[in-house]
Design a protein around this motif. Structure first.
Motif, PDB file in Angstrom:
ATOM      1  N   GLU A 376     -42.699  21.442 -54.440  1.00 59.69           N
ATOM      2  CA  GLU A 376     -44.096  21.393 -53.990  1.00 59.69           C
ATOM      3  C   GLU A 376     -45.032  21.123 -55.160  1.00 59.69           C
ATOM      4  O   GLU A 376     -45.927  20.269 -55.085  1.00 59.69           O
ATOM      5  CB  GLU A 376     -44.469  22.723 -53.331  1.00 59.69           C
ATOM      6  CG  GLU A 376     -45.942  22.832 -52.941  1.00 59.69           C
ATOM      7  CD  GLU A 376     -46.345  24.242 -52.599  1.00 59.69           C
ATOM      8  OE1 GLU A 376     -47.399  24.704 -53.102  1.00 59.69           O
ATOM      9  OE2 GLU A 376     -45.615  24.905 -51.826  1.00 59.69           O
ATOM     10  N   VAL A 427     -40.934  19.302 -45.044  1.00 63.01           N
ATOM     11  CA  VAL A 427     -42.257  19.589 -44.499  1.00 63.01           C
ATOM     12  C   VAL A 427     -43.000  18.271 -44.300  1.00 63.01           C
ATOM     13  O   VAL A 427     -43.323  17.577 -45.270  1.00 63.01           O
ATOM     14  CB  VAL A 427     -43.063  20.510 -45.435  1.00 63.01           C
ATOM     15  CG1 VAL A 427     -44.438  20.800 -44.836  1.00 63.01           C
ATOM     16  CG2 VAL A 427     -42.302  21.802 -45.681  1.00 63.01           C
ATOM     17  N   GLY A 432     -47.501  20.456 -42.808  1.00 65.65           N
ATOM     18  CA  GLY A 432     -48.238  20.981 -43.947  1.00 65.65           C
ATOM     19  C   GLY A 432     -49.695  21.245 -43.619  1.00 65.65           C
ATOM     20  O   GLY A 432     -50.233  22.322 -43.930  1.00 65.65           O
ATOM     21  N   ASP A 530     -41.107  18.909 -49.973  1.00 69.54           N
ATOM     22  CA  ASP A 530     -42.325  19.706 -49.781  1.00 69.54           C
ATOM     23  C   ASP A 530     -43.589  18.864 -49.907  1.00 69.54           C
ATOM     24  O   ASP A 530     -44.665  19.376 -50.218  1.00 69.54           O
ATOM     25  CB  ASP A 530     -42.373  20.863 -50.786  1.00 69.54           C
ATOM     26  CG  ASP A 530     -41.616  22.079 -50.285  1.00 69.54           C
ATOM     27  OD1 ASP A 530     -41.459  22.199 -49.053  1.00 69.54           O
ATOM     28  OD2 ASP A 530     -41.176  22.896 -51.107  1.00 69.54           O
ATOM     29  N   GLY A 532     -45.427  17.501 -47.593  1.00 68.46           N
ATOM     30  CA  GLY A 532     -46.468  17.900 -46.650  1.00 68.46           C
ATOM     31  C   GLY A 532     -47.251  19.107 -47.119  1.00 68.46           C
ATOM     32  O   GLY A 532     -48.484  19.163 -46.984  1.00 68.46           O
ATOM     33  N   THR A 533     -46.561  20.081 -47.694  1.00 61.54           N
ATOM     34  CA  THR A 533     -47.232  21.272 -48.217  1.00 61.54           C
ATOM     35  C   THR A 533     -48.139  20.909 -49.387  1.00 61.54           C
ATOM     36  O   THR A 533     -49.274  21.387 -49.485  1.00 61.54           O
ATOM     37  CB  THR A 533     -46.193  22.308 -48.681  1.00 61.54           C
ATOM     38  OG1 THR A 533     -45.256  22.544 -47.636  1.00 61.54           O
ATOM     39  CG2 THR A 533     -46.870  23.614 -49.052  1.00 61.54           C
TER      40      THR A 533
END
Length: 709
Positions: A376, A427, A432, A530, A532-533
């Motif tokens: 992320e 994600v 997200g 990650d 989207g997060t």
């Protein structure tokens, strides 16, 4: 007990657990040097056994306790093609971070995950040596891809570190050192894994022609653009493998190219590691194919093997063992030359299989690895804010109502790019955003429209079976945002709501007036599991760690030279005289910053200064990426050339200039040469390659700078 322990040691070193009768051979004694052990093992191999090791799938040799092993594994942005694994952002996204330190740590984590999978597989199958070698299970990886992304139409550009030789070199070096985990000192001579520089050389499309393509380049372009990253990493790391490419270079296939492999790689650069072919590249030299156009430069497979292995290729990724045997029997390759190749193969194989008792050392907790840098965070660092009109961003978390549209809004394959593993969970952008913002189903109910557009890895990539308007065989035929997305954006803008455009891609995208009219634009690349997060938290202002463009964003396809032309004139920020849409090195933050008190320290060869920031988000950190360029003095030199970066978060920066990047090409000698003492050099210090507020520094080059040699 002693003999049994020796067998286990050997099995661990060479890739599995053997069922061979216990014998006490010197090559099994890990107290000896690797070279001593290699010579002993080499002396015990028959000629056929040696030849079997020169193909990437090494069969087991039970009489010596050698298990089967495949050299082919992938770790482009995480352990690839081997089940569940962490999927990090694609290399083009990693390049956007302008942070070699982060890439180094990331690949240390990749190496540890690969190590864990390797050991788990061996504990699960104690009879592995009786099986056929299995691809994607070993600790020798065909990564990184350090080709120069000279043209945004090339589909595999997402695998590279962008268009600049310096950025490619320092990012590639970070990958090699992290993946091989040299800094963990696993043993006196050991490495956790073996990295591989690919594809030597001058390899960047077209994908549809790669098996027959002849890249014609000048010596100037060869030495100033296409080779520096290879040379720099070879001189500044212990990289174990170099892969020759599919294409021809100035008439000769790269994998049989004496000038490239002998004159340059072995003799000039003194590289003594493995040379491996791209997979089945030798077939292109001899195979007559009515479906795939090929080089057809050699009359037979045996003559091709003689040209490759009779020279400096050590290992074929392919299935040419029969041709290799014929070449040896025909006298094209001597046994002395075979020994030379197998010596390198055994040396790397022994060094990268981790001596017994060192597995725990490689896998023990390391604060720098365990407590910092997640997929992320890396994805957040790779995002590039291209436009933020009237400070539309960041949005108010939990309050701003978002209408989400676009082809990449819910796609969970797009973030993974190519050469990827399988994450436990990906994600999506929708998932997200739904964690932090209320999503509405009608644009009229929204405060902001977020459009997740761009491309996907099913359209751009390696030799894809795609033939449709705008795309061919993995490449693009035009770089504009697809027409259907432009039309959709036009409709959404009529809703009179501010539009945030998220560009998901592995390359630069040209934008029409409608897309350019969006209030905010962000390059998001293919950001890993990650993604989207990272996007959601960045839109909410939790991150202000934005990256910078590792490639030029052109205004249109019309600004590009012919795709098949490898001449660098007019290409990339280094030679482009027209104004681009967004220049190399460009990117915004929520906050603002400028440079002050910038000076050059001649004694330490460093550019130093202070970064003054005005932060405008709740993020804990704000990225500050300072860039140093060397201005060109000769009309044939690049207009400017990146020679240093600082991607720290502190108030002060210090950028050391490596003399390697101050060299110029001498047309008379055909060599890259350092400036003569007293030569004035002009530096441009700023925040992008086209900074309107460049700080100019001039200094005289001195002899003390030659330390890199």
């Amino acid at each position: 007990m002693k003999n049994g322990l020796i067998i286990i040691v050997l099995a661990v070193l060479l890739g599995g657990v053997s069922t061979a009768t216990a014998q006490n051979f010197p090559f099994q004694d890990t107290s000896l040097t690797v070279d001593e052990r290699v010579e002993d093992l080499l002396s015990r191999l028959t000629l056929d056994e040696k030849l079997s090791m020169m193909e990437h799938r090494n069969p087991a040799i039970p009489s010596l306790g050698l298990p089967a092993y495949s050299w082919w594994n992938e770790a482009l942005h995480g352990v690839g093609r081997n089940g569940l694994a962490t999927v990090w952002p694609m290399p083009i996204a990693l390049a956007a971070t302008f942070s070699p330190a982060s890439v180094h740590v990331m690949f240390q984590k990749v190496a540890r995950e690969a190590c864990e999978k390797y050991w788990q597989a061996r504990h699960a199958d104690t009879c592995l040596s009786l099986r056929e070698p299995t691809d994607y299970t070993g600790m020798t990886f065909f990564t990184p891809n350090i080709n120069i992304f000279r043209d945004p139409r090339w589909g595999r550009g997402m695998e590279t570190y962008g268009e600049d030789p310096y950025l490619t070199a320092v990012m590639g070096q970070a990958c090699v050192r992290g993946l091989q985990n040299q800094d963990l000192n696993i043993s006196r001579e050991g490495l956790v894994a073996a990295a591989c520089l690919k594809h030597l050389a001058v390899h960047s499309g077209p994908e549809g022609l790669r098996h027959e393509f002849d890249a014609q380049v000048s010596q100037r372009d060869l030495w100033t653009t296409y080779l520096p990253a290879f040379e720099y990493i070879i001189h500044n790391s212990n990289v174990q493998q170099v892969m020759c490419g599919y294409n021809r270079l100035n008439g000769e296939p790269c994998c049989t190219n004496e000038h490239l492999l002998v004159d340059i790689l072995r003799n000039k650069w003194r590289y003594d590691g493995l040379i491996v072919t791209d997979c089945w590249a030798l077939n292109d030299c001899w195979e007559r194919d009515t479906v795939i156009p090929r080089h057809k430069t050699h009359a037979s497979a045996a003559l091709t093997a003689g040209a490759a292995f009779g020279s400096e290729v050590d290992l074929e990724c392919g299935s040419g063992l029969e041709a290799l045997r014929t070449a040896v029997d025909s006298g094209y390759i001597s046994e002395a030359k075979v020994n030379e190749h197998v010596r390198r193969i055994l040396r790397t194989r022994m060094r990268t299989m981790m001596p017994l008792g060192k597995k725990d050392e490689a896998m023990k907790p390391h604060p720098a690895l365990d407590d910092w840098l997640t997929p992320e965070e890396m994805a957040a660092m790779s995002l590039v804010l291209l436009k933020n009109e009237n400070d539309l961003l960041p949005l108010h978390k939990g309050m701003t109502k978002i209408y989400l549209a676009g082809p990449n809004a819910t796609d969970t394959l797009m973030p993974l790019g190519n050469y990827n593993g399988t994450p436990a969970h990906t994600v999506s952008i929708r998932e997200g955003l739904s964690m932090l913002f209320p999503l509405v189903d009608n644009p009229y109910k929204a405060d902001v429209i977020v459009y997740a557009g761009g491309l996907n890895p099913q359209l751009e990539g390696e030799e894809l079976p795609v033939d449709m308007p705008g795309f061919y065989k993995g490449d693009r035929t035009r770089i504009e945002l697809p027409d259907d997305q432009c039309k959709e954006l036009k409709k959404l803008r009529r809703k009179h709501k501010p539009v945030v455009l998220l560009l998901c891609s592995g390359s630069a995208i040209a934008l029409d007036k409608t897309a350019q009219g969006c209030k905010a634009i962000m390059a998001c690349w293919y950001g890993g599991e990650d993604m989207g997060t990272a996007i959601a938290k960045t839109l909410a202002g939790e991150y202000d760690d934005f990256g910078r463009l590792p490639v030029t964003f052109y205004k249109s396809t019309a600004q590009l030279p012919d795709f098949s032309d490898y001449d660098m004139q007019g290409r990339t920020y280094r030679y482009m005289t027209e104004e681009p849409l967004y220049p190399f090195g460009y990117g915004l933050n929520y906050g603002k910053c400028h440079l002050e008190d910038v000076t050059y320290n001649a004694e330490s060869m460093t550019v130093e200064g202070r970064i003054v920031t005005d932060r405008k988000s709740p993020a804990e950190y704000m990225s500050n990426i300072v860039q140093v360029y060397l201005a060109g003095d000769d009309p044939q030199d690049p207009l400017k050339q990146l020679v240093g970066i600082a991607s720290d978060y502190g108030e002060y920066f210090s950028i050391h200039l490596d003399p390697f990047w101050l060299r110029r090409y001498n047309e008379t000698t055909g060599e890259m040469e350092l400036p003569k003492p007293g030569t004035p050099l002009h530096l441009l210090v700023g925040l992008s390659s086209n900074d309107k507020n460049f700080i100019e520094l001039t200094f005289e080059y001195s002899e003390q700078s030659k330390h890199y040699e």
